[in-house]
Design an enzyme around this catalytic site. Structure first.
Site, PDB file in Angstrom:
ATOM      1  N   CYS A  54      -5.910   5.637   7.834  1.00 52.57           N
ATOM      2  CA  CYS A  54      -5.172   4.725   6.962  1.00 52.57           C
ATOM      3  C   CYS A  54      -4.185   3.952   7.815  1.00 52.57           C
ATOM      4  CB  CYS A  54      -4.446   5.506   5.863  1.00 52.57           C
ATOM      5  SG  CYS A  54      -3.484   4.456   4.756  1.00 52.57           S
ATOM      6  N   ASN A 108     -12.572   4.940   9.395  1.00 46.58           N
ATOM      7  CA  ASN A 108     -13.168   5.025   8.066  1.00 46.58           C
ATOM      8  C   ASN A 108     -14.076   3.810   7.895  1.00 46.58           C
ATOM      9  OD1 ASN A 108     -11.199   3.084   7.854  1.00 46.58           O
ATOM     10  ND2 ASN A 108     -10.109   4.005   6.151  1.00 46.58           N
ATOM     11  N   GLN A 132      -2.242   6.784  -1.512  1.00 45.45           N
ATOM     12  CA  GLN A 132      -2.627   7.934  -0.705  1.00 45.45           C
ATOM     13  C   GLN A 132      -1.460   8.911  -0.573  1.00 45.45           C
ATOM     14  OE1 GLN A 132      -3.649   4.792   0.776  1.00 45.45           O
ATOM     15  NE2 GLN A 132      -5.802   5.073   0.251  1.00 45.45           N
ATOM     16  N   GLU A 152     -10.779  -0.169  -2.162  1.00 44.63           N
ATOM     17  CA  GLU A 152     -10.865   1.042  -1.359  1.00 44.63           C
ATOM     18  C   GLU A 152     -11.611   2.144  -2.090  1.00 44.63           C
ATOM     19  OE1 GLU A 152      -7.504   2.533   0.764  1.00 44.63           O
ATOM     20  OE2 GLU A 152      -6.415   0.654   0.573  1.00 44.63           O
ATOM     21  N   ARG A 153     -12.449   2.858  -1.358  1.00 44.10           N
ATOM     22  CA  ARG A 153     -13.105   4.036  -1.933  1.00 44.10           C
ATOM     23  C   ARG A 153     -12.019   5.079  -2.244  1.00 44.10           C
ATOM     24  NH1 ARG A 153     -15.751   7.402   3.201  1.00 44.10           N
ATOM     25  NH2 ARG A 153     -13.823   7.442   4.401  1.00 44.10           N
ATOM     26  N   ASN A 155     -15.092   1.169   2.130  1.00 47.60           N
ATOM     27  CA  ASN A 155     -14.030   0.259   1.723  1.00 47.60           C
ATOM     28  C   ASN A 155     -14.574  -1.162   1.817  1.00 47.60           C
ATOM     29  OD1 ASN A 155     -11.772   2.298   1.624  1.00 47.60           O
ATOM     30  ND2 ASN A 155     -12.388   2.511   3.757  1.00 47.60           N
ATOM     31  N   ASN A 158       0.888  -1.169   0.000  1.00 45.81           N
ATOM     32  CA  ASN A 158       0.000   0.000   0.000  1.00 45.81           C
ATOM     33  C   ASN A 158       0.924   1.217   0.000  1.00 45.81           C
ATOM     34  OD1 ASN A 158      -2.657   1.050   2.307  1.00 45.81           O
ATOM     35  ND2 ASN A 158      -2.212   1.730   0.255  1.00 45.81           N
ATOM     36  N   CYS A 214      -4.498  -2.941   2.758  1.00 48.91           N
ATOM     37  CA  CYS A 214      -5.303  -1.933   3.436  1.00 48.91           C
ATOM     38  C   CYS A 214      -5.251  -2.247   4.927  1.00 48.91           C
ATOM     39  CB  CYS A 214      -6.740  -1.945   2.926  1.00 48.91           C
ATOM     40  SG  CYS A 214      -7.825  -0.765   3.773  1.00 48.91           S
ATOM     41  N   GLY A 215      -4.583  -1.390   5.700  1.00 50.87           N
ATOM     42  CA  GLY A 215      -4.415  -1.646   7.125  1.00 50.87           C
ATOM     43  C   GLY A 215      -5.720  -1.600   7.884  1.00 50.87           C
ATOM     44  N   ASN A 230      -6.858  10.339  -0.738  1.00 53.31           N
ATOM     45  CA  ASN A 230      -6.871   9.202  -1.646  1.00 53.31           C
ATOM     46  C   ASN A 230      -6.327   9.598  -3.018  1.00 53.31           C
ATOM     47  OD1 ASN A 230      -8.133   7.359   0.186  1.00 53.31           O
ATOM     48  ND2 ASN A 230     -10.058   8.449  -0.169  1.00 53.31           N
TER      49      ASN A 230
END
Length: 277
Positions: A75, A160, A46, A211-212, A193, A13, A220-221, A66
């Site tokens: 994130c 998020n 990101q 992810e959005r 997400n 990522n 994605c953490g 993003n």
């Protein structure tokens, strides 16, 4: 004026980190999207900015945008990179809890080594109003209508919003269309997400995330945290579970309601560069 940046990644990522401790800026969405382009820009999932904290209880603030230029509240892979960047700068110490401020609130980080960071991601929030998600009340699972077909999801916020679906095969080609369809579903007022989770056993989950604002990512953490929280709440995994994403593995520890969730994983430096006007 040119801006120095650091390219980093957390298990694939990837991020551009900018130092705005002295001169914070507000980039336009179009500018961020141009820089995020992997053919004509730098390329990243990101953009992360490091700035003075707004909250006096925190040491530093980090902003998150993003790849399409939209802001993000949290994130998980990004905060590990922020912590590793601050550690390399000599402004935070190793094996010491440090409080950072994200757009969605404070988080605590602990640098274990130059390339390994633990993050207290807070307690998972299952109230649908906090995502926000259109549902009459909190539940362990919800039904979504996707082109006339019912789909079962779990919903949780890790700063998020996340929708988590249990699947038997992460290579199922139907997921390619299902991911974007859920991410943009109208019941999620700000998008979501979408994580597809395959439970290998009580100590391992395999995961893919759409992810959005960024699409399919190698990791994605917060998605790993969300998948572990949803499956642990259902009694399907242990309190400590490894979550394997295409880019690598994160370790998630959550002991249930009333406890915060900890994420442990790597942060890597790639290169330094300069953004010119």
């Amino acid at each position: 004026m040119s801006i120095r940046f650091t390219k980093m990644h957390g298990i694939g990522n990837d991020f551009v980190v900018v130092d705005w401790r002295e001169d914070a800026k507000t980039p336009s969405a179009a500018r961020i999207a141009a820089l995020a382009d992997r053919h004509t820009g730098i390329g990243f999932d990101q953009l992360l900015s490091i700035e003075p904290a707004r909250d006096p209880s925190c040491d530093w603030y980090y902003g998150i945008w993003n790849a399409d230029g939209s802001p993000s509240g949290q994130c998980g892979n990004g905060v590990r990179c922020v912590a590793a960047w601050l550690y390399r700068e000599g402004v935070i110490a190793r094996n010491t809890d440090v409080r950072l401020e994200s757009p969605s609130g404070p988080v605590t980080v602990r640098v274990l080594a130059a390339d390994q960071v633990m993050v207290d991601m807070g307690e998972p929030e299952f109230n649908p109003e906090h995502l926000p998600f259109d549902a009459p009340q909190e539940a362990g699972s919800y039904m979504l209508d996707i082109d006339g077909q019912p789909v079962t999801i779990g919903a949780v916020s890790m700063g998020n919003p996340h929708a988590v679906l249990e699947v038997s095969d992460l290579r199922d080609p139907h997921l390619e269309a299902l991911g974007p369809a859920i991410t943009g579903h109208p019941r999620f007022a700000r998008g979501v997400n979408t994580g597809f989770a395959h439970r290998v056993d009580r100590r391992r989950i395999d995961l893919r995330v759409h992810e959005r604002g960024s699409g399919w990512t190698r990791a994605c953490g917060t998605g790993a945290c969300a998948a572990a929280a949803v499956l642990q709440r259902r009694g399907l995994v242990d309190a400590v579970v490894d979550v394997a994403l295409p880019g690598g593995v994160l370790t998630i520890e959550w002991h249930g309601p009333g406890h915060t969730l900890w994420m442990t994983g790597p942060a890597a430096f790639v290169f330094e560069g300069e953004i010119r006007p």
